[in-house]
Design a protein around this motif. Structure first.
Motif, PDB file in Angstrom:
ATOM      1  N   THR A  45       0.835  -1.203   0.000  1.00 42.53           N
ATOM      2  CA  THR A  45       0.000   0.000   0.000  1.00 42.53           C
ATOM      3  C   THR A  45       0.873   1.258   0.000  1.00 42.53           C
ATOM      4  OG1 THR A  45      -1.736  -1.161   1.181  1.00 42.53           O
ATOM      5  CG2 THR A  45      -1.782   1.215   1.297  1.00 42.53           C
ATOM      6  N   LEU A  46       1.964   1.207   0.741  1.00 39.86           N
ATOM      7  CA  LEU A  46       2.818   2.391   0.887  1.00 39.86           C
ATOM      8  C   LEU A  46       3.441   2.848  -0.433  1.00 39.86           C
ATOM      9  CD1 LEU A  46       4.434   1.463   4.303  1.00 39.86           C
ATOM     10  CD2 LEU A  46       2.560   3.044   3.850  1.00 39.86           C
ATOM     11  N   PRO A  47       4.057   1.964  -1.235  1.00 34.87           N
ATOM     12  CA  PRO A  47       4.601   2.448  -2.514  1.00 34.87           C
ATOM     13  C   PRO A  47       3.535   3.011  -3.448  1.00 34.87           C
ATOM     14  CG  PRO A  47       5.454   0.267  -2.042  1.00 34.87           C
ATOM     15  CD  PRO A  47       4.433   0.582  -0.996  1.00 34.87           C
ATOM     16  N   TYR A  48       2.357   2.426  -3.441  1.00 38.32           N
ATOM     17  CA  TYR A  48       1.283   2.945  -4.299  1.00 38.32           C
ATOM     18  C   TYR A  48       0.845   4.335  -3.852  1.00 38.32           C
ATOM     19  CZ  TYR A  48       0.625  -1.237  -7.096  1.00 38.32           C
ATOM     20  OH  TYR A  48       0.807  -2.248  -7.985  1.00 38.32           O
ATOM     21  N   LEU A  49       0.727   4.533  -2.548  1.00 41.55           N
ATOM     22  CA  LEU A  49       0.359   5.865  -2.058  1.00 41.55           C
ATOM     23  C   LEU A  49       1.470   6.877  -2.321  1.00 41.55           C
ATOM     24  CD1 LEU A  49      -1.475   4.997   1.270  1.00 41.55           C
ATOM     25  CD2 LEU A  49      -2.465   5.688  -0.918  1.00 41.55           C
ATOM     26  N   TYR A  50       2.718   6.443  -2.213  1.00 42.84           N
ATOM     27  CA  TYR A  50       3.832   7.334  -2.525  1.00 42.84           C
ATOM     28  C   TYR A  50       3.807   7.721  -3.998  1.00 42.84           C
ATOM     29  CZ  TYR A  50       8.489   9.161  -3.166  1.00 42.84           C
ATOM     30  OH  TYR A  50       9.545   9.971  -3.497  1.00 42.84           O
ATOM     31  N   ALA A  51       3.555   6.751  -4.883  1.00 43.76           N
ATOM     32  CA  ALA A  51       3.489   7.049  -6.319  1.00 43.76           C
ATOM     33  C   ALA A  51       2.347   8.016  -6.618  1.00 43.76           C
ATOM     34  CB  ALA A  51       3.320   5.757  -7.109  1.00 43.76           C
ATOM     35  N   CYS A  55       2.856  11.724  -8.209  1.00 46.62           N
ATOM     36  CA  CYS A  55       2.152  12.174  -9.415  1.00 46.62           C
ATOM     37  C   CYS A  55       1.347  13.447  -9.143  1.00 46.62           C
ATOM     38  CB  CYS A  55       1.247  11.064  -9.956  1.00 46.62           C
ATOM     39  SG  CYS A  55       2.163   9.723 -10.727  1.00 46.62           S
ATOM     40  N   LEU A  56       0.740  13.542  -7.971  1.00 43.73           N
ATOM     41  CA  LEU A  56       0.000  14.763  -7.625  1.00 43.73           C
ATOM     42  C   LEU A  56       0.924  15.971  -7.539  1.00 43.73           C
ATOM     43  CD1 LEU A  56      -2.615  13.539  -5.003  1.00 43.73           C
ATOM     44  CD2 LEU A  56      -3.045  14.465  -7.281  1.00 43.73           C
ATOM     45  N   GLN A  57       2.119  15.774  -6.992  1.00 37.13           N
ATOM     46  CA  GLN A  57       3.080  16.866  -6.941  1.00 37.13           C
ATOM     47  C   GLN A  57       3.501  17.287  -8.346  1.00 37.13           C
ATOM     48  OE1 GLN A  57       6.245  15.549  -4.424  1.00 37.13           O
ATOM     49  NE2 GLN A  57       5.048  15.786  -2.553  1.00 37.13           N
ATOM     50  N   LEU A  58       3.675  16.286  -9.233  1.00 32.58           N
ATOM     51  CA  LEU A  58       4.021  16.610 -10.618  1.00 32.58           C
ATOM     52  C   LEU A  58       2.905  17.413 -11.294  1.00 32.58           C
ATOM     53  CD1 LEU A  58       5.679  13.310 -11.911  1.00 32.58           C
ATOM     54  CD2 LEU A  58       6.799  15.487 -11.399  1.00 32.58           C
ATOM     55  N   ILE A  59       1.664  17.010 -11.020  1.00 35.11           N
ATOM     56  CA  ILE A  59       0.519  17.712 -11.618  1.00 35.11           C
ATOM     57  C   ILE A  59       0.461  19.149 -11.128  1.00 35.11           C
ATOM     58  CG2 ILE A  59      -2.008  17.784 -11.672  1.00 35.11           C
ATOM     59  CD1 ILE A  59      -1.894  14.674 -11.619  1.00 35.11           C
ATOM     60  N   LEU A  69      -5.138   9.998 -14.021  1.00 35.87           N
ATOM     61  CA  LEU A  69      -5.498   8.585 -14.187  1.00 35.87           C
ATOM     62  C   LEU A  69      -4.517   7.678 -13.449  1.00 35.87           C
ATOM     63  CD1 LEU A  69      -6.464   8.554 -17.969  1.00 35.87           C
ATOM     64  CD2 LEU A  69      -7.988   8.462 -15.988  1.00 35.87           C
ATOM     65  N   ILE A  70      -3.240   8.017 -13.506  1.00 36.70           N
ATOM     66  CA  ILE A  70      -2.230   7.243 -12.773  1.00 36.70           C
ATOM     67  C   ILE A  70      -2.491   7.346 -11.272  1.00 36.70           C
ATOM     68  CG2 ILE A  70       0.250   6.974 -12.345  1.00 36.70           C
ATOM     69  CD1 ILE A  70      -0.549   6.288 -15.203  1.00 36.70           C
ATOM     70  N   VAL A  71      -2.864   8.529 -10.819  1.00 34.13           N
ATOM     71  CA  VAL A  71      -3.182   8.724  -9.394  1.00 34.13           C
ATOM     72  C   VAL A  71      -4.358   7.834  -8.995  1.00 34.13           C
ATOM     73  CG1 VAL A  71      -4.031  10.389  -7.689  1.00 34.13           C
ATOM     74  CG2 VAL A  71      -2.244  11.058  -9.294  1.00 34.13           C
ATOM     75  N   LEU A  72      -5.401   7.817  -9.819  1.00 33.61           N
ATOM     76  CA  LEU A  72      -6.563   6.969  -9.507  1.00 33.61           C
ATOM     77  C   LEU A  72      -6.195   5.495  -9.470  1.00 33.61           C
ATOM     78  CD1 LEU A  72      -9.382   8.688 -11.567  1.00 33.61           C
ATOM     79  CD2 LEU A  72      -9.146   8.586  -9.093  1.00 33.61           C
ATOM     80  N   ASN A  77      -5.228   0.572  -6.420  1.00 36.47           N
ATOM     81  CA  ASN A  77      -4.389  -0.570  -6.077  1.00 36.47           C
ATOM     82  C   ASN A  77      -3.986  -0.547  -4.608  1.00 36.47           C
ATOM     83  OD1 ASN A  77      -4.464  -1.709  -8.623  1.00 36.47           O
ATOM     84  ND2 ASN A  77      -2.661  -0.605  -9.323  1.00 36.47           N
ATOM     85  N   ALA A  78      -3.748   0.647  -4.070  1.00 35.63           N
ATOM     86  CA  ALA A  78      -3.426   0.753  -2.646  1.00 35.63           C
ATOM     87  C   ALA A  78      -4.581   0.261  -1.790  1.00 35.63           C
ATOM     88  CB  ALA A  78      -3.073   2.198  -2.293  1.00 35.63           C
TER      89      ALA A  78
END
Length: 125
Positions: A45-51, A55-59, A69-72, A77-78
């Motif tokens: 769960t942790l790597p998925y939430l980090y990703a 991605c939100l920071q990049l946006i 979409l990647i964030v969703l 998956n998390a």
């Protein structure tokens, strides 16, 4: 039209169930041998939430909007890996209880005598 949508959704679901890595991992965890890996799988769960956070920071800094979409997908998956821990624990406890009950039934079953069923005691063929 509804039939077309229904068929498309069935084929998409089949493809996702069959070929997406997280679904393959979750199906493996739901087997009897894999139930013990449910709680350690929660750590994914942790790597998925980090990703998702990355991605939100990049946006926010001007990256393309399709990263939403990647964030969703990462958050979905998390959540899947977060819930497999308690679910696998319940399934494992239920399976262990079932195995213990079956073992007690085998131990409590009367052992067969030397006689074959249907034969009289002392009568030999």
């Amino acid at each position: 039209m509804i039939r077309l949508i229904w068929n498309a959704s069935v084929h998409i679901r089949y493809f996702i169930r069959r070929y997406m890595p997280t679904n393959i991992a979750l199906d493996a965890i739901r087997t009897r041998r894999g139930l013990k890996w449910g709680l350690p799988a929660m750590l994914l769960t942790l790597p998925y939430l980090y990703a998702a956070s990355f991605c939100l920071q990049l946006i926010e800094t001007g990256a393309p909007g399709w990263l939403h979409l990647i964030v969703l997908v990462c958050i979905w998956n998390a959540m899947k890996f977060f819930w497999i821990g308690p679910i696998s624990l319940v399934l494992l406890i239920r399976e262990r209880i079932r195995e213990a009950t079956a073992a007690r039934r085998i131990e409590a079953a009367p052992t067969g005598s030397a006689e074959q069923p249907g034969q009289l005691a002392g009568a030999h063929a």
